[in-house]
Write a protein that holds these residues in place. Sequence first.
Motif, PDB file in Angstrom:
ATOM      1  N   SER A 144       0.867  -1.164   0.159  1.00  0.00           N
ATOM      2  CA  SER A 144      -0.065   0.117  -0.060  1.00  0.00           C
ATOM      3  C   SER A 144       0.823   1.400   0.029  1.00  0.00           C
ATOM      4  N   TRP A 202      -5.083  -7.612   5.027  1.00  0.00           N
ATOM      5  CA  TRP A 202      -4.821  -8.700   4.419  1.00  0.00           C
ATOM      6  C   TRP A 202      -4.472  -9.854   5.389  1.00  0.00           C
ATOM      7  N   LEU A 234      -2.525  -2.750  -3.197  1.00  0.00           N
ATOM      8  CA  LEU A 234      -3.682  -1.834  -3.062  1.00  0.00           C
ATOM      9  C   LEU A 234      -3.552  -0.565  -3.405  1.00  0.00           C
ATOM     10  N   ARG A 277      -5.518   3.204  -3.859  1.00  0.00           N
ATOM     11  CA  ARG A 277      -6.950   3.913  -3.580  1.00  0.00           C
ATOM     12  C   ARG A 277      -6.872   4.966  -4.294  1.00  0.00           C
ATOM     13  N   SER A 294     -11.231   1.490  -3.910  1.00  0.00           N
ATOM     14  CA  SER A 294      -9.835   0.746  -4.191  1.00  0.00           C
ATOM     15  C   SER A 294      -9.923  -0.053  -5.163  1.00  0.00           C
ATOM     16  N   ALA A 341      -7.365  -3.626  -6.166  1.00  0.00           N
ATOM     17  CA  ALA A 341      -6.539  -4.494  -5.707  1.00  0.00           C
ATOM     18  C   ALA A 341      -6.149  -5.247  -6.616  1.00  0.00           C
ATOM     19  N   THR A 352     -12.225  -4.962  -6.728  1.00  0.00           N
ATOM     20  CA  THR A 352     -12.450  -3.688  -6.306  1.00  0.00           C
ATOM     21  C   THR A 352     -13.416  -3.655  -4.932  1.00  0.00           C
ATOM     22  N   ALA A 353     -13.268  -2.506  -4.414  1.00  0.00           N
ATOM     23  CA  ALA A 353     -13.850  -2.042  -3.519  1.00  0.00           C
ATOM     24  C   ALA A 353     -14.369  -0.416  -3.431  1.00  0.00           C
ATOM     25  N   SER A 409     -13.775   2.500   2.019  1.00  0.00           N
ATOM     26  CA  SER A 409     -12.935   1.898   3.029  1.00  0.00           C
ATOM     27  C   SER A 409     -13.918   0.795   3.745  1.00  0.00           C
ATOM     28  N   ASP A 432     -15.915  -1.121   2.515  1.00  0.00           N
ATOM     29  CA  ASP A 432     -16.155  -2.339   1.938  1.00  0.00           C
ATOM     30  C   ASP A 432     -14.648  -3.156   1.540  1.00  0.00           C
ATOM     31  N   LEU A 433     -13.676  -2.485   2.200  1.00  0.00           N
ATOM     32  CA  LEU A 433     -12.441  -3.288   1.966  1.00  0.00           C
ATOM     33  C   LEU A 433     -12.335  -4.678   2.697  1.00  0.00           C
TER      34      LEU A 433
END
Length: 410
Positions: A153, A166, A227, A229, A236, A238, A257-258, A261, A263-264
């Motif tokens: 990140s 993660w 990741l 953003r 985001s 990933a 994808t998210a 935050s 939904d991460l």
Amino acid sequence: MPSPRRTAFLTITAVAALAVGGALVAQMESGDRGIPPIDSSGTLEITGIHVDVGGKTGAEARYAGWRVAQREGFKAMWAKSRGRPVSEAPNLPDSVLDGLVSSIIIEREQIGPNRYIADLGILFDRARAGEMLGVAGQVRRSAPMLLIPVMISAGSPVAVESRNPWQRAWAQFRTVQSPIDYVRVSGTGVDPLLVNAAQVRRPGRAWWRNILDLYGAANVLVAEVELRRLYPGGPSIARFTGSFGPDRQLLGSFELTAKDSADLPRMMNEGVQRMDALFAQAAAAGIVRGDPSLIIVPPPPPVEEKEAVKPTGPDTAIQLIVETPDPASLQAAIGYIRNTPGVQAVTERSLAFGGTSTLFVTYAGDIDALRNALLARNWNVSQAGGTLRISRRPATLPSAPPSPQGNPSP
């Protein structure tokens, strides 16, 4: 009790930890790491059960939603484990499901005055529900694989050096139905010094061999996510990459994808499931397997020295009377007697050159065994009680006898 080799390895690691300075020690003591993996050996999990239920009150709607999730979760788990359509799954009453469900996982929920909307996961007790679901048997597992989750990140890679989404997703992953036997580290103790983002790029197999031996693994799997953003708190993207072994053999990659935050965690959990499927496919193809060159074989046990086999029977002192016409004949007789198998010692008691001399023989056996041994060496032997009388056989006795092992006493 740890082996000396492992103790030495941990000692070297501790010295390295002291050498990096007080900043790292302070970071290790801050409590910002360490997510222990959950034990999923006794449960079966199904996730992603969506419910939208109404009720007179929010609590009543929530209770009804959980009931619906139990029913739908059992059908989904039955269909998944048997490879058949959900429509063929049996309809079990709520009283039976209450005894099969271990717990309910809330992935996301919204509770209104008279409505409940949620995404739930259901954990079934393996011992009670396994036979109904068709998963009562054991899953064939791979060799133990050390898992290293690496998250990149803002260009900075991290594994278990600090807590991250993660690592948390892998710690919460239930591996009971996975064909991969994962060895997951918690990030406590010496884990950040041994299993870190820098280690996955280390080419030296000797260091890998020590690490795998310490954690009891046969090879290594690296699950990496990069990741990106779009802006803080926003969407985001990933990219997940799976690799195998110290040489990082690429197994595959995919993107998720998210939307924000919040939904991460959902994206990370989905990434773990797809990464596990990627590892399972590689294991089925024979790619993910143990590497004998990375396994430290313990040295063989020392060979025990075996004592020389001695003739059976207790040592016996036997008196011999031998004809000795001259000193040379006495030395020859002593030499032949000492070379007889089983004879431990020969002692001169009385000497009479031109007549007979008396000897004492220590023999590992009885008098009959000594008598037979002397007969086999071409001596004339006669026995009188506990005494043997021997004389040479001129026709067969060599004219030049072998040198005695020791000089007779004067």
